[in-house]
Design a protein around this motif. Structure first.
Motif, PDB file in Angstrom:
ATOM      1  N   ALA A 158       0.812  -1.221   0.000  1.00  0.00           N
ATOM      2  CA  ALA A 158       0.000   0.000   0.000  1.00  0.00           C
ATOM      3  C   ALA A 158       0.842   1.265   0.000  1.00  0.00           C
ATOM      4  CB  ALA A 158      -0.942   0.001   1.200  1.00  0.00           C
ATOM      5  N   ILE A 159       2.093   1.156   0.446  1.00  0.00           N
ATOM      6  CA  ILE A 159       2.973   2.322   0.493  1.00  0.00           C
ATOM      7  C   ILE A 159       3.778   2.464  -0.795  1.00  0.00           C
ATOM      8  CG2 ILE A 159       4.905   3.401   1.714  1.00  0.00           C
ATOM      9  CD1 ILE A 159       3.959   1.947   4.244  1.00  0.00           C
ATOM     10  N   GLU A 160       4.348   1.362  -1.279  1.00  0.00           N
ATOM     11  CA  GLU A 160       5.283   1.418  -2.398  1.00  0.00           C
ATOM     12  C   GLU A 160       4.634   1.301  -3.777  1.00  0.00           C
ATOM     13  OE1 GLU A 160       8.364   2.204  -2.055  1.00  0.00           O
ATOM     14  OE2 GLU A 160       8.267   2.203   0.142  1.00  0.00           O
ATOM     15  N   ASP A 161       3.460   0.678  -3.876  1.00  0.00           N
ATOM     16  CA  ASP A 161       2.861   0.413  -5.191  1.00  0.00           C
ATOM     17  C   ASP A 161       1.896   1.489  -5.664  1.00  0.00           C
ATOM     18  OD1 ASP A 161       4.281  -1.910  -5.346  1.00  0.00           O
ATOM     19  OD2 ASP A 161       2.644  -3.208  -4.701  1.00  0.00           O
ATOM     20  N   PHE A 162       1.645   2.487  -4.818  1.00  0.00           N
ATOM     21  CA  PHE A 162       0.671   3.522  -5.175  1.00  0.00           C
ATOM     22  C   PHE A 162       1.215   4.915  -4.852  1.00  0.00           C
ATOM     23  CE2 PHE A 162      -1.658  -0.314  -4.098  1.00  0.00           C
ATOM     24  CZ  PHE A 162      -2.531  -0.452  -5.167  1.00  0.00           C
ATOM     25  N   ALA A 163       0.703   5.882  -5.587  1.00  0.00           N
ATOM     26  CA  ALA A 163       0.991   7.285  -5.291  1.00  0.00           C
ATOM     27  C   ALA A 163      -0.233   7.859  -4.574  1.00  0.00           C
ATOM     28  CB  ALA A 163       1.254   8.058  -6.576  1.00  0.00           C
ATOM     29  N   PRO A 164      -0.119   8.266  -3.333  1.00  0.00           N
ATOM     30  CA  PRO A 164      -1.270   8.809  -2.610  1.00  0.00           C
ATOM     31  C   PRO A 164      -1.692  10.156  -3.188  1.00  0.00           C
ATOM     32  CG  PRO A 164       0.727   9.093  -1.322  1.00  0.00           C
ATOM     33  CD  PRO A 164       1.111   8.272  -2.514  1.00  0.00           C
ATOM     34  N   VAL A 165      -2.993  10.341  -3.331  1.00  0.00           N
ATOM     35  CA  VAL A 165      -3.535  11.608  -3.828  1.00  0.00           C
ATOM     36  C   VAL A 165      -4.137  12.408  -2.677  1.00  0.00           C
ATOM     37  CG1 VAL A 165      -5.167  12.709  -5.401  1.00  0.00           C
ATOM     38  CG2 VAL A 165      -4.009  10.593  -6.085  1.00  0.00           C
ATOM     39  N   SER A 166      -5.047  11.769  -1.923  1.00  0.00           N
ATOM     40  CA  SER A 166      -5.643  12.472  -0.789  1.00  0.00           C
ATOM     41  C   SER A 166      -6.450  11.523   0.087  1.00  0.00           C
ATOM     42  CB  SER A 166      -6.558  13.593  -1.260  1.00  0.00           C
ATOM     43  OG  SER A 166      -7.143  14.275  -0.154  1.00  0.00           O
ATOM     44  N   PRO A 190     -15.285  15.364   6.243  1.00  0.00           N
ATOM     45  CA  PRO A 190     -14.370  15.659   5.145  1.00  0.00           C
ATOM     46  C   PRO A 190     -12.959  15.904   5.657  1.00  0.00           C
ATOM     47  CG  PRO A 190     -15.674  17.597   5.659  1.00  0.00           C
ATOM     48  CD  PRO A 190     -16.217  16.482   6.505  1.00  0.00           C
ATOM     49  N   VAL A 191     -11.959  15.484   4.896  1.00  0.00           N
ATOM     50  CA  VAL A 191     -10.568  15.689   5.288  1.00  0.00           C
ATOM     51  C   VAL A 191      -9.814  16.467   4.212  1.00  0.00           C
ATOM     52  CG1 VAL A 191      -8.396  14.611   5.971  1.00  0.00           C
ATOM     53  CG2 VAL A 191     -10.561  13.573   6.658  1.00  0.00           C
ATOM     54  N   ALA A 192      -9.699  15.878   3.017  1.00  0.00           N
ATOM     55  CA  ALA A 192      -8.974  16.501   1.905  1.00  0.00           C
ATOM     56  C   ALA A 192      -7.536  16.832   2.270  1.00  0.00           C
ATOM     57  CB  ALA A 192      -9.711  17.763   1.419  1.00  0.00           C
ATOM     58  N   SER A 193      -6.738  15.804   2.540  1.00  0.00           N
ATOM     59  CA  SER A 193      -5.331  15.991   2.888  1.00  0.00           C
ATOM     60  C   SER A 193      -4.487  16.243   1.645  1.00  0.00           C
ATOM     61  CB  SER A 193      -4.803  14.739   3.590  1.00  0.00           C
ATOM     62  OG  SER A 193      -4.642  13.685   2.648  1.00  0.00           O
ATOM     63  N   THR A 194      -3.252  16.650   1.859  1.00  0.00           N
ATOM     64  CA  THR A 194      -2.290  16.731   0.758  1.00  0.00           C
ATOM     65  C   THR A 194      -1.760  15.327   0.473  1.00  0.00           C
ATOM     66  OG1 THR A 194      -0.374  16.999   2.199  1.00  0.00           O
ATOM     67  CG2 THR A 194      -1.572  19.014   1.562  1.00  0.00           C
ATOM     68  N   PRO A 195      -1.143  15.096  -0.702  1.00  0.00           N
ATOM     69  CA  PRO A 195      -0.545  13.786  -0.974  1.00  0.00           C
ATOM     70  C   PRO A 195       0.490  13.392   0.078  1.00  0.00           C
ATOM     71  CG  PRO A 195      -0.764  15.004  -3.024  1.00  0.00           C
ATOM     72  CD  PRO A 195      -1.133  15.955  -1.909  1.00  0.00           C
ATOM     73  N   ALA A 196       1.307  14.339   0.532  1.00  0.00           N
ATOM     74  CA  ALA A 196       2.328  14.041   1.534  1.00  0.00           C
ATOM     75  C   ALA A 196       1.690  13.641   2.862  1.00  0.00           C
ATOM     76  CB  ALA A 196       3.249  15.240   1.728  1.00  0.00           C
ATOM     77  N   GLU A 197       0.646  14.349   3.266  1.00  0.00           N
ATOM     78  CA  GLU A 197      -0.049  14.011   4.518  1.00  0.00           C
ATOM     79  C   GLU A 197      -0.679  12.621   4.426  1.00  0.00           C
ATOM     80  OE1 GLU A 197      -1.377  18.527   5.928  1.00  0.00           O
ATOM     81  OE2 GLU A 197      -2.691  17.325   4.626  1.00  0.00           O
ATOM     82  N   PHE A 198      -1.227  12.303   3.261  1.00  0.00           N
ATOM     83  CA  PHE A 198      -1.848  10.989   3.078  1.00  0.00           C
ATOM     84  C   PHE A 198      -0.794   9.886   3.115  1.00  0.00           C
ATOM     85  CE2 PHE A 198      -4.828   8.315   0.179  1.00  0.00           C
ATOM     86  CZ  PHE A 198      -5.310   7.640   1.286  1.00  0.00           C
TER      87      PHE A 198
END
Length: 328
Positions: free
Chosen positions: A116-124, A297-305
């Motif tokens: 879940a950490i290495e195979d995907f790019a987090p968006v939010s 609602p949260v709407a985090s940044t990619p880095a926060e996610f």
């Protein structure tokens, strides 16, 4: 002959390379998106994840000017959808809208099919909420502590319904039994609907359920809410204490929904998607729908996610090891 064959192969590859390069450049520029985007939802149509996915798709289309098409890829507890997105081209035109399950499912596998950490790019991280522990009104318990005492007096005879094995529901119920030192019979279902039918009929004595599906039944008195699974009480049921407040300190099983892209998706595409959802997630109609479904609602940044996922994955893996829970 050999040189002509090599030349022909090279010539045939050049347009493909140009096309791939063009897609990568598109996703890395302000022109993204310039064509329809697929939003993969790894569950069957009709559930809350699918409903919210379609709501967000419409908002994305309105904000970014391109169709966002929901594609349901259900099966194997969401694994089919996860692997499909992980193996898709990182061009910004395939996204994954999923839930807590992406960090839970792999915890049950000795050799996980995905990371879940290495195979995907987090968006939010889009939303957060809680599950609810409900019981049939015939059970002589008014709160979680009394329900635990009741279950302890009847070891193995209380049937506790949950949605699927290898899910947050599964781990959430197991965590309670482990910390409370009680034994109940867990009964997995393919969906919340069939579980509720058996719970209402009395075939089940308890259920670990989503808040949105249980709320009407709790308010009508057909089911009794004894605890909220998250770290805070729900705004829609403020009088129902959390599991942690009910004698199991440290307990916190939250449900969340988030968006991912394949790893190596250009940062520009991730920022465009993130920026769009930040604009619309707090619009009145979206807020009203989320509130009705017991979600914040949260709407985090990619880095926060990414930081959030980095904490979630080992947390669930640790719980699986401590409880010894299995997917059978």
């Amino acid at each position: 002959m050999r040189s002509r064959l090599v030349s022909a192969l090279l010539c045939s590859c050049i347009p493909m390379l140009w096309a791939c390069n063009g897609l990568a450049q598109d996703a890395a520029t302000e022109s993204y998106p310039s064509r329809p985007v697929r939003l993969v939802v790894p569950v069957a149509p009709g559930g809350i994840l699918d409903i919210h996915g379609r709501m967000f798709s419409q908002k994305f289309a309105e904000t970014l000017g391109q169709p966002f098409i929901v594609e349901n890829r259900a099966g194997a507890g969401s694994l089919i959808g996860f692997l499909h997105v992980a193996r898709s081209a990182p061009d910004g035109y395939t996204l994954l809208y999923t839930s807590t399950t992406i960090t839970v499912l792999s915890a049950f596998q000795e050799k996980p099919d995905y990371d879940a950490i290495e195979d995907f790019a987090p968006v939010s991280l889009l939303t957060k909420g809680s599950y609810i522990v409900v019981i049939h009104p015939s059970i002589p318990a008014r709160n979680m502590a009394e329900f635990i005492s009741y279950a302890r007096s009847k070891p193995g005879t209380v049937n506790w319904g949950l949605t699927g094995l290898g899910t947050p529901h599964h781990l959430g119920a197991t965590w309670i039994m482990n910390d409370a030192k009680i034994k109940m019979t867990l009964v997995p279902y393919k969906g919340g609907g069939p579980m509720q039918v058996d719970l209402l009929s009395g075939h089940l004595q308890a259920g670990f359920a989503t808040l949105v599906s249980s709320l009407p039944l709790v308010r009508s008195g057909k089911l009794r809410a004894v605890a909220i699974s998250g770290s805070q009480r729900s705004k829609v049921l403020p009088d129902v204490p959390t599991v942690a407040e009910s004698g199991l300190p440290g307990y916190d099983v939250s449900t969340w929904h988030g968006m991912f892209a394949p790893k190596n998706t250009p940062e520009q595409a991730l920022r465009r998607i993130n920026g769009a959802l930040v604009k619309f997630i707090r619009s009145p109609d979206v807020l009203a729908k989320l509130a009705a479904d017991g979600l914040e609602p949260v709407a985090s940044t990619p880095a926060e996610f990414r930081d959030f996922i980095a904490v979630e994955v080992p947390r669930w893996s640790k719980l699986v090891k401590e409880t010894g829970v299995r997917m059978e």
